[in-house]
Design a protein around this motif. Structure first.
Motif, PDB file in Angstrom:
ATOM      1  N   GLN A 187     101.856-104.427 -30.333  1.00  0.00           N
ATOM      2  CA  GLN A 187     101.810-103.851 -31.681  1.00  0.00           C
ATOM      3  C   GLN A 187     101.354-102.394 -31.672  1.00  0.00           C
ATOM      4  O   GLN A 187     100.796-101.913 -32.646  1.00  0.00           O
ATOM      5  CB  GLN A 187     100.896-104.683 -32.597  1.00  0.00           C
ATOM      6  N   SER A 188     101.573-101.695 -30.561  1.00  0.00           N
ATOM      7  CA  SER A 188     101.162-100.293 -30.492  1.00  0.00           C
ATOM      8  C   SER A 188     102.231 -99.413 -31.118  1.00  0.00           C
ATOM      9  O   SER A 188     103.398 -99.766 -31.150  1.00  0.00           O
ATOM     10  CB  SER A 188     100.930 -99.882 -29.042  1.00  0.00           C
ATOM     11  N   PRO A 189     101.860 -98.251 -31.601  1.00  0.00           N
ATOM     12  CA  PRO A 189     102.863 -97.332 -32.121  1.00  0.00           C
ATOM     13  C   PRO A 189     103.816 -96.959 -30.989  1.00  0.00           C
ATOM     14  O   PRO A 189     103.440 -96.954 -29.824  1.00  0.00           O
ATOM     15  CB  PRO A 189     102.063 -96.113 -32.565  1.00  0.00           C
ATOM     16  N   ASP A 190     105.031 -96.656 -31.345  1.00  0.00           N
ATOM     17  CA  ASP A 190     106.018 -96.321 -30.317  1.00  0.00           C
ATOM     18  C   ASP A 190     105.780 -94.888 -29.852  1.00  0.00           C
ATOM     19  O   ASP A 190     106.339 -93.946 -30.388  1.00  0.00           O
ATOM     20  CB  ASP A 190     107.432 -96.487 -30.860  1.00  0.00           C
ATOM     21  N   LEU A 191     104.919 -94.743 -28.876  1.00  0.00           N
ATOM     22  CA  LEU A 191     104.574 -93.430 -28.352  1.00  0.00           C
ATOM     23  C   LEU A 191     105.188 -93.165 -26.990  1.00  0.00           C
ATOM     24  O   LEU A 191     104.864 -92.174 -26.354  1.00  0.00           O
ATOM     25  CB  LEU A 191     103.047 -93.294 -28.238  1.00  0.00           C
ATOM     26  N   TYR A 244     101.107 -86.043 -23.391  1.00  0.00           N
ATOM     27  CA  TYR A 244     101.020 -87.479 -23.635  1.00  0.00           C
ATOM     28  C   TYR A 244      99.592 -87.918 -23.943  1.00  0.00           C
ATOM     29  O   TYR A 244      99.330 -88.603 -24.930  1.00  0.00           O
ATOM     30  CB  TYR A 244     101.583 -88.215 -22.423  1.00  0.00           C
ATOM     31  N   ARG A 245      98.666 -87.507 -23.117  1.00  0.00           N
ATOM     32  CA  ARG A 245      97.260 -87.892 -23.311  1.00  0.00           C
ATOM     33  C   ARG A 245      96.754 -87.426 -24.677  1.00  0.00           C
ATOM     34  O   ARG A 245      96.112 -88.186 -25.401  1.00  0.00           O
ATOM     35  CB  ARG A 245      96.404 -87.313 -22.184  1.00  0.00           C
ATOM     36  N   LYS A 246      97.076 -86.203 -25.040  1.00  0.00           N
ATOM     37  CA  LYS A 246      96.630 -85.654 -26.317  1.00  0.00           C
ATOM     38  C   LYS A 246      97.203 -86.471 -27.480  1.00  0.00           C
ATOM     39  O   LYS A 246      96.487 -86.777 -28.444  1.00  0.00           O
ATOM     40  CB  LYS A 246      97.071 -84.195 -26.443  1.00  0.00           C
ATOM     41  N   ARG A 247      98.478 -86.848 -27.398  1.00  0.00           N
ATOM     42  CA  ARG A 247      99.094 -87.628 -28.468  1.00  0.00           C
ATOM     43  C   ARG A 247      98.459 -89.012 -28.581  1.00  0.00           C
ATOM     44  O   ARG A 247      98.215 -89.507 -29.674  1.00  0.00           O
ATOM     45  CB  ARG A 247     100.604 -87.742 -28.249  1.00  0.00           C
ATOM     46  N   LEU A 248      98.165 -89.624 -27.440  1.00  0.00           N
ATOM     47  CA  LEU A 248      97.506 -90.937 -27.460  1.00  0.00           C
ATOM     48  C   LEU A 248      96.120 -90.843 -28.090  1.00  0.00           C
ATOM     49  O   LEU A 248      95.734 -91.697 -28.894  1.00  0.00           O
ATOM     50  CB  LEU A 248      97.407 -91.500 -26.043  1.00  0.00           C
ATOM     51  N   LEU A 249      95.362 -89.810 -27.717  1.00  0.00           N
ATOM     52  CA  LEU A 249      94.020 -89.640 -28.270  1.00  0.00           C
ATOM     53  C   LEU A 249      94.057 -89.409 -29.785  1.00  0.00           C
ATOM     54  O   LEU A 249      93.181 -89.887 -30.513  1.00  0.00           O
ATOM     55  CB  LEU A 249      93.291 -88.501 -27.566  1.00  0.00           C
ATOM     56  N   LYS A 259      93.101 -94.110 -35.763  1.00  0.00           N
ATOM     57  CA  LYS A 259      93.165 -95.579 -35.799  1.00  0.00           C
ATOM     58  C   LYS A 259      94.591 -96.071 -36.077  1.00  0.00           C
ATOM     59  O   LYS A 259      94.806 -97.009 -36.838  1.00  0.00           O
ATOM     60  CB  LYS A 259      92.183 -96.135 -36.823  1.00  0.00           C
ATOM     61  N   GLY A 260      95.546 -95.387 -35.456  1.00  0.00           N
ATOM     62  CA  GLY A 260      96.939 -95.824 -35.540  1.00  0.00           C
ATOM     63  C   GLY A 260      97.708 -95.271 -36.720  1.00  0.00           C
ATOM     64  O   GLY A 260      98.911 -95.467 -36.825  1.00  0.00           O
ATOM     65  N   ARG A 261      97.036 -94.557 -37.587  1.00  0.00           N
ATOM     66  CA  ARG A 261      97.744 -93.982 -38.733  1.00  0.00           C
ATOM     67  C   ARG A 261      98.506 -92.743 -38.295  1.00  0.00           C
ATOM     68  O   ARG A 261      98.280 -92.197 -37.223  1.00  0.00           O
ATOM     69  CB  ARG A 261      96.765 -93.655 -39.857  1.00  0.00           C
ATOM     70  N   SER A 262      99.357 -92.274 -39.155  1.00  0.00           N
ATOM     71  CA  SER A 262     100.173 -91.089 -38.893  1.00  0.00           C
ATOM     72  C   SER A 262      99.292 -89.894 -38.539  1.00  0.00           C
ATOM     73  O   SER A 262      98.241 -89.693 -39.148  1.00  0.00           O
ATOM     74  CB  SER A 262     101.031 -90.774 -40.106  1.00  0.00           C
ATOM     75  N   THR A 263      99.746 -89.114 -37.542  1.00  0.00           N
ATOM     76  CA  THR A 263      98.951 -87.942 -37.129  1.00  0.00           C
ATOM     77  C   THR A 263      99.503 -86.668 -37.709  1.00  0.00           C
ATOM     78  O   THR A 263     100.604 -86.546 -38.076  1.00  0.00           O
ATOM     79  CB  THR A 263      98.925 -87.814 -35.604  1.00  0.00           C
TER      80      THR A 263
END
Length: 176
Positions: free
Chosen positions: A109-113, A161-166, A172-176
């Motif tokens: 159920q993770s965001p599609d990153l 990638y790391r920055k986007r994940l952080l 908390k999974g909401r839109s960045t």
């Protein structure tokens, strides 16, 4: 593939000058499997029919190690995939386990990153701009375009990638 906006007067939404013609059923479609690293794009392979766990494993066997060699990754690489059932099936997990590959754990159920989604978008835009006449030409064109994706594009996707994940964790999974 692109969004387009039309400014129009009230009640004139469907006037010919305010519409963009589309083709409902094109010349066909194909499913592709591909991989990349910061060193560039690896193999791109056509998936015959509907992919299941067994076909997925055949594609991995055929493409992952040749891509690792092509990209000069040596022994220091991590395999990332999504949470599709064919990726997480018992047989695929056992198959991957036999190869001793480092596989990145991906929470359900993770965001599609997955950064490859950005490259799929690039490829889809290129294909949408090209008018193929048959499936064979579509596959050949897709392979050519995949190979043309600049290494700099791949490097940027990996390096950010790391920055986007952080950011996703922070919100908390909401839109960045």
């Amino acid at each position: 593939m692109d969004q387009r906006y039309v400014w129009r007067a009230k009640g004139q939404a469907y006037d010919q000058k305010n519409t963009i013609p589309t083709v409902k059923h094109g010349g066909g479609s194909i499913m592709m499997w591909g991989c990349f690293s910061a060193a560039g794009t690896g193999n791109l392979d056509c998936v015959p029919g509907i992919m299941d766990s067994q076909k997925y494993q055949v594609i991995l066997k055929k493409n992952v190690m040749p891509s690792v060699d092509k990209l000069n990754l040596g022994d220091h690489w991590i395999f990332q995939q999504g949470n599709d059932p064919k990726h997480t099936s018992k047989s695929t997990k056992a198959w991957l386990g036999k190869r001793c590959w480092s596989v990145l754990e991906w929470p359900s159920q993770s965001p599609d990153l997955n950064p490859i989604e950005n490259l799929w978008w690039d490829l889809k835009k290129a294909v949408a701009a090209w008018k193929q006449s048959n499936i064979t030409e579509l596959e050949a064109f897709a392979r050519e375009e995949w190979a043309k994706i600049p290494i700099e594009r791949c490097k940027k996707l990996v390096s950010t990638y790391r920055k986007r994940l952080l950011e996703v964790i922070k919100t908390k999974g909401r839109s960045t």
